[in-house]
Design a protein around this motif. Structure first.
Motif, short mmCIF file in Angstrom:
data_model
loop_
_atom_site.label_atom_id
_atom_site.label_comp_id
_atom_site.label_asym_id
_atom_site.label_seq_id
_atom_site.Cartn_x
_atom_site.Cartn_y
_atom_site.Cartn_z
N ALA A 58 0.84 -1.21 0.00
CA ALA A 58 0.00 0.00 0.00
C ALA A 58 0.87 1.25 0.00
O ALA A 58 0.56 2.24 -0.68
CB ALA A 58 -0.93 0.00 1.20
N LYS A 59 1.97 1.21 0.74
CA LYS A 59 2.85 2.38 0.79
C LYS A 59 3.46 2.65 -0.58
O LYS A 59 3.57 3.79 -1.02
CB LYS A 59 3.97 2.15 1.81
CG LYS A 59 3.49 2.35 3.24
CD LYS A 59 4.59 2.05 4.25
CE LYS A 59 3.97 1.62 5.56
NZ LYS A 59 4.83 0.77 6.39
N GLU A 60 3.86 1.58 -1.27
CA GLU A 60 4.51 1.74 -2.57
C GLU A 60 3.54 2.08 -3.69
O GLU A 60 3.88 2.83 -4.60
CB GLU A 60 5.18 0.43 -3.00
CG GLU A 60 6.41 0.05 -2.23
CD GLU A 60 6.70 -1.46 -2.39
OE1 GLU A 60 6.28 -2.05 -3.41
OE2 GLU A 60 7.30 -2.03 -1.47
N GLU A 61 2.38 1.47 -3.66
CA GLU A 61 1.53 1.46 -4.85
C GLU A 61 0.50 2.59 -4.90
O GLU A 61 -0.04 2.87 -5.95
CB GLU A 61 0.76 0.12 -4.95
CG GLU A 61 1.66 -1.10 -4.90
CD GLU A 61 2.30 -1.39 -6.25
OE1 GLU A 61 1.84 -0.81 -7.24
OE2 GLU A 61 3.27 -2.16 -6.28
N LEU A 62 0.18 3.18 -3.74
CA LEU A 62 -0.83 4.22 -3.73
C LEU A 62 -0.20 5.55 -3.34
O LEU A 62 0.84 5.59 -2.67
CB LEU A 62 -1.95 3.90 -2.73
CG LEU A 62 -2.71 2.57 -2.94
CD1 LEU A 62 -3.78 2.41 -1.86
CD2 LEU A 62 -3.35 2.48 -4.32
N THR A 287 -14.82 0.01 -0.19
CA THR A 287 -14.28 1.29 0.26
C THR A 287 -13.00 1.65 -0.52
O THR A 287 -12.67 0.99 -1.49
CB THR A 287 -14.04 1.28 1.78
OG1 THR A 287 -13.11 0.24 2.10
CG2 THR A 287 -15.35 1.05 2.54
N THR A 288 -12.31 2.67 -0.07
CA THR A 288 -11.33 3.33 -0.92
C THR A 288 -9.96 2.64 -1.04
O THR A 288 -9.63 2.08 -2.10
CB THR A 288 -11.17 4.79 -0.42
OG1 THR A 288 -12.42 5.46 -0.64
CG2 THR A 288 -10.08 5.54 -1.15
N ALA A 289 -9.17 2.69 -0.01
CA ALA A 289 -7.75 2.34 -0.17
C ALA A 289 -7.54 0.84 -0.41
O ALA A 289 -6.80 0.44 -1.31
CB ALA A 289 -6.97 2.80 1.06
N GLY A 290 -8.18 0.01 0.42
CA GLY A 290 -7.98 -1.44 0.30
C GLY A 290 -8.43 -1.94 -1.06
O GLY A 290 -7.72 -2.69 -1.74
N TYR A 291 -9.60 -1.49 -1.48
CA TYR A 291 -10.12 -1.90 -2.79
C TYR A 291 -9.17 -1.47 -3.91
O TYR A 291 -8.85 -2.24 -4.81
CB TYR A 291 -11.51 -1.30 -3.01
CG TYR A 291 -12.00 -1.52 -4.43
CD1 TYR A 291 -12.57 -2.73 -4.80
CD2 TYR A 291 -11.84 -0.53 -5.41
CE1 TYR A 291 -12.97 -2.96 -6.11
CE2 TYR A 291 -12.24 -0.75 -6.71
CZ TYR A 291 -12.80 -1.96 -7.06
OH TYR A 291 -13.19 -2.19 -8.35
N ASN A 292 -8.72 -0.23 -3.83
CA ASN A 292 -7.86 0.31 -4.88
C ASN A 292 -6.56 -0.49 -5.00
O ASN A 292 -6.15 -0.89 -6.09
CB ASN A 292 -7.55 1.78 -4.57
CG ASN A 292 -6.94 2.52 -5.75
OD1 ASN A 292 -6.74 1.97 -6.82
ND2 ASN A 292 -6.64 3.77 -5.55
N LEU A 293 -5.95 -0.75 -3.88
CA LEU A 293 -4.71 -1.53 -3.90
C LEU A 293 -4.97 -2.92 -4.47
O LEU A 293 -4.21 -3.42 -5.30
CB LEU A 293 -4.15 -1.66 -2.47
CG LEU A 293 -2.90 -2.55 -2.37
CD1 LEU A 293 -1.71 -1.88 -3.04
CD2 LEU A 293 -2.57 -2.89 -0.92
#
Ligand code: WTA
Length: 655
Positions: A58-62, A287-293
Motif C-alpha cells: 500500500a505504501k509503494e503502490e498508492l 471502500t477506498t484504499a484497500g479496494y484500490n490496492l
C-alpha cells in the motif's frame, strides 16, 4: 471413482483432467513473476504476515495525502485497512500516472456499437474527470452522497465513476439491461441523490431507451433530486423541468480545475447490487484504499501487465468485473483499457475478433458464456482475423468447461496464450485465485492457486478441512484488502450470509476441491449440489462431461426430487448444429457414463433452444430446478436475461 463409504457430507470428485500446459518460455522470461518458485516465494512471504505484506504494498503502490497508522483493524466481520490514511482512487488512477510521465499515453480506447470511436490519454481523461467532478459539486453532491449510474458503455460512464471517486461520492452502477423496477429498488435502498443516464445506448443495432426506463424508475425513487442525461443516440426523450439536465449543458458551466479530495482509507467508494439467490438484492459495499490496492495489484499479477499492452475486458461496468478490471485496476496500473459499447455479434458474430485485430489487443478477458457462444457461431468467424497480437486470455464469471477452455486456448490463443481462469466474486472486490501467466502450469477447468496474501480452505459443515480430493465449502481464512465491508444498510444480513455458518471464516458460497498438486477446482454454488443416493455431485462436472460431446454447445445439470434416489440428475442441453432426437439422448447418456460413470448418468435430458441466464451470463440452475420438478410458478426471475427462454423450455418439454 471414490469409495462408496466416503464421508457423506463431502462432495465426490468424478472428473479426470490430465492435460497440463506449462507457460511459454518466452513469456516466463519476460514476466514479473516468471516461475512457480517465484510465485511460491512471494506466496510464502505474503501469508507469513499478510498485514505487513499488504501494508508494504500500500505504501509503494498508492499515493497518500496522509500516511496510514495501522495496516488492519479487524473487528469481525468488519475490516478496516490502512487505518488513518488519506488517499483518493481517482488521484491514483489519473494524477499519479501523469506525474509518472504517462500523461500522453492512451488510457481509454472506446468503440461504440455503430463503429464510432474515441481515445483519451491520461491527461485528457484527467481533464474530463475534473470537469465532471465540478458538475457533480455544482449540483450539490457532497462526500458520502450516492450517485446512481444507469448508462451505456461509453467513456462517460468511466468518467462518471472516477468523478464520484474524486469528490468522495459513492457510485451505484446499475447495468443498463435492468428494468425500471430493479433500478428504482436499488435507488431507494441506496438513497441515491443523483441519477446519471443517457438518452439511449446501442445494442444489436437498436436503441435501448435508457431515459424512458429511468423516467419510470424515478417516479419510484423519491430521494433522487437531479438526473443528468448524456446525449448518445439522439433518440427522442422527455426532459423533466427542474430535475433533468443535459450532460453537455452542465459541462459548459464548469472549468477543469478540481483537485482530488483527500479521503479517509475507509470512505465508501461504491455500492454494487448483486442478486443473491432469492429475495432482495444485496448492496455490496466497497471502500477506498484497500479496494484500490487490491484491484491494481491483482490486475498486474494476473495479466502480467506491461506498459505497452492493450488490454480489453469485455465486461460491462454494471458488473464488478467492469469496476475492477475495466476501470479501477487497469487505470491505477497506468494501462490502456478498451471499452466496447455493444453486442459481440453485431453487425456479425466476429465483432470481438475485429476489435482485437484492429486495436492489436494483447490481453483479453471475457466470460465462459461468451466463449460458448463463439463456439456455437462457428470457427469461420474467428479464422477471418489475425489474432496474433494476443498474449494472455482470461475467463471469469462461471466455471469454464474443459472443452470450452481447449477451444479458447487453441482457436483464440493459437495455442500460445495462457488462459487465466480467475475465481472471485463481487464481494471479494478482485481476483482471489488464478494462474499467473508466466508461472503457473495450467489445467483446463482449474483456477489453480490463490493469489499472494489470500488464504483459502475447503471445509465441511462443521468447519473441519475435508479430505484431499473431496469437495467442500470454500472459505477464506484471513481478511484481505479488497473484501467487502458489509451490505449497504444491512450489517445483520452481512454477518448471517458470510460469517455465521463457519465461524471466523468468510463463506464464499461455492464448493471447491483441491487436487493432488494443490490446484483448486470450483465445483459450483453450495445450493446447486446434486445428491443422488447419498452421492454428492457437483454441477460443473456433469456439465463438462456433456460439453465434451461434439454436438453439445451448453449444458446445465440440476437435481430434481426422486422417490428412489432422493434426487435424480436432470440436464438441459443446447446443441451446436444437431437436431434433438431420442438417439442423441441415448448417445449423451452413454457419453456421460463413459466420461464419469454410471453414478452421473442423467435421468432425463431436455433439449433447449437456450438456457436461462442472469444478465451477466451465468446459467440460472434454480429456475431449471423449478421446471424439472414440475413447479408451475418458477421463482424470482427479475435477473433473468431473456424471459422468452423459459417459455421455450416449457414448450420443448411439453412436445
Ligand atoms: C462464480 C464475478 C468458477 C462463482 C467476478 C462465484 C466462478 C460467482 C468463477 C461470483 C470461476 C466466478 N470459476 N466459478 N473462474 N468466477 N465464478 O459476484 O460461483 O458476479 O461465487 O462475480 O461466480 O459472481 P459475481
Amino acid at each position: 471413482m471414490p469409495p462408496s463409504d466416503s464421508p457423506s457430507n463431502q462432495i465426490q470428485n468424478v472428473m479426470r483432467e490430465e492435460r497440463l500446459f506449462p507457460p511459454p518460455a518466452e513469456l516466463s522470461a519476460n514476466s514479473a513473476i516468471g516461475s512457480m518458485e517465484a510465485y511460491q516465494e512471494l506466496y510464502a512471504k505474503s501469508t507469513a504476515d499478510p498485514v505487513a505484506f499488504w501494508s508494504d504494498l500500500a505504501k509503494e503502490e498508492l499515493h497518500w495525502f496522509e500516511p496510514f497508522q495501522e495496516g488492519l483493524v479487524w473487528e469481525e466481520p468488519v475490516a478496516k485497512w490502512f487505518v488513518g490514511g488519506k488517499t483518493n482512487v481517482s488521484y491514483n488512477c489519473l494524477d499519479r500516472n501523469i506525474e509518472k510521465g504517462l500523461g500522453d499515453k492512451t488510457a481509454i480506447i472506446w468503440e461504440g456499437e455503430p463503429g464510432d470511436a474515441k481515445t483519451l490519454t491520461f491527461k485528457e481523461l484527467h481533464t474530463e474527470v475534473c470537469r465532471f467532478s465540478n458538475v457533480l459539486k455544482k449540483l450539490g453532491v457532497e462526500e458520502g452522497d450516492v450517485v446512481s449510474i444507469y448508462m451505456p458503455m461509453t467513456p462517460e460512464l468511466a468518467i462518471a465513476m472516477l468523478a464520484c471517486a474524486r469528490v468522495g461520492a459513492v457510485h451505484s452502477v446499475v447495468f443498463g439491461g435492468f428494468s425500471s423496477e430493479a433500478l428504482a429498488e436499488r435507488n431507494r435502498d441506496a438513497n441515491a441523490k443523483v441519477q446519471l443516464t443517457a438518452d439511449g445506448g446501442w445494442r444489436r443495432g437498436k436503441v435501448l431507451p435508457l431515459k424512458e426506463t429511468v423516467d419510470e424508475a424515478l417516479e419510484k425513487s423519491p430521494s433522487v433530486e437531479h438526473c443528468i442525461v448524456l446525449k448518445r443516440c439522439e433518440n427522442e426523450i422527455t426532459m423533466k423541468e427542474g430535475r433533468d439536465h443535459w450532460w453537455h449543458d452542465l459541462l459548459e458551466e464548469v472549468d477543469a480545475d478540481c483537485p482530488a479530495t483527500p479521503l479517509d482509507s475507509e470512505t465508501p467508494l461504491f455500492i454494487l447490487y448483486t442478486s443473491g439467490s432469492t429475495g432482495k438484492p444485496k448492496g455490496i459495499k466497497h471502500t477506498t484504499a484497500g479496494y484500490n490496492l487490491y484491484a491494481k495489484k491483482t490486475f498486474e499479477w494476473v495479466f502480467d501487465h506491461q506498459q505497452d499492452d492493450i488490454y480489453w475486458c469485455t465486461a460491462d461496468c454494471g458488473w464488478i468485473t467492469g469496476h475492477s478490471y475495466v476501470v479501477y485496476g487497469p487505470l491505477s496500473a497506468g494501462a490502456t483499457t478498451l471499452l466496447y459499447e455493444g453486442a459481440p455479434n453485431h453487425p456479425e458474430p466476429d465483432r470481438f475478433w475485429d476489435l482485437v485485430e484492429k486495436y492489436k489487443v494483447t490481453l483479453f478477458y471475457t466470460a465462459p458464456t461468451a466463449v460458448r457462444a463463439f463456439i456455437k457461431w462457428g470457427d469461420e468467424w474467428v479464422e477471418k482475423h489475425d489474432l496474433s497480437s494476443l498474449r494472455v486470455l482470461g475467463s471469469v464469471g462461471e466455471g469454464i468447461n474443459p472443452e470450452a477452455w481447449m477451444w479458447y486456448y487453441e482457436k483464440i490463443g493459437g495455442g500460445k496464450c495462457p488462459i487465466v481462469d480467475t475465481w472471485w466474486q463481487t464481494e471479494t472486490g478482485g481476483i482471489m485465485m488464478s494462474p499467473l501467466p508466466g508461472a503457473t502450469p495450467l489445467k483446463p477447468g482449474s483456477c489453480t492457486k490463490p493469489l499472494p496474501g489470500i488464504i483459502p480452505a475447503i471445509v465441511d459443515e462443521t468447519g473441519e478441512p475435508v479430505e484431499p480430493g473431496f469437495g467442500g465449502m470454500l472459505v477464506i481464512t484471513h481478511p484481505w484488502p479488497g473484501m467487502l465491508r458489509g451490505l449497504w444498510g444491512d450489517m445483520e444480513r452481512y454477518q448471517e450470509t458470510y460469517w455465521a455458518k463457519i465461524p471466523h471464516n468468510y463463506l464464499a458460497g461455492d464448493n471447491a476441491r483441491q487436487d493432488e498438486d494443490g490446484y483448486y477446482w470450483i465445483m459450483g454454488r453450495i445450493d446447486d449440489v446434486i445428491n443422488v443416493s447419498g452421492h454428492r455431485l457437483s454441477t460443473i462436472e456433469v456439465e463438462s462431461a456433456l460439453v465434451s460431446h461434439d454436438k453439445v454447445a451448453e449444458a446445465a445439470a440440476i437435481g430434481r426430487p426422486d422417490d428412489l434416489t432422493g434426487q435424480a440428475i436432470s440436464v438441459f442441453v443446447t446443441l451446436k448444429d444437431a437436431e434433438p432426437s431420442e438417439e442423441l439422448k441415448k448417445a449423451l447418456k452413454l457419453h456421460v457414463r463413459h466420461e464419469i460413470g454410471a453414478l452421473a448418468v442423467p435421468a432425463d435430458i431436455h433439449f433447449a433452444v437456450a438456457l436461462p441466464k442472469t444478465r451477466s451470463g451465468k446459467i440460472m440452475r434454480r429456475l431449471l430446478r423449478d421446471i424439472a420438478s414440475g413447479k408451475e410458478e418458477v421463482g424470482d426471475t427479475s435477473t433473468l436475461e431473456d424471459y422468452t427462454v423459459l417459455a421455450k423450455l416449457r414448450e420443448k418439454d411439453e412436445s
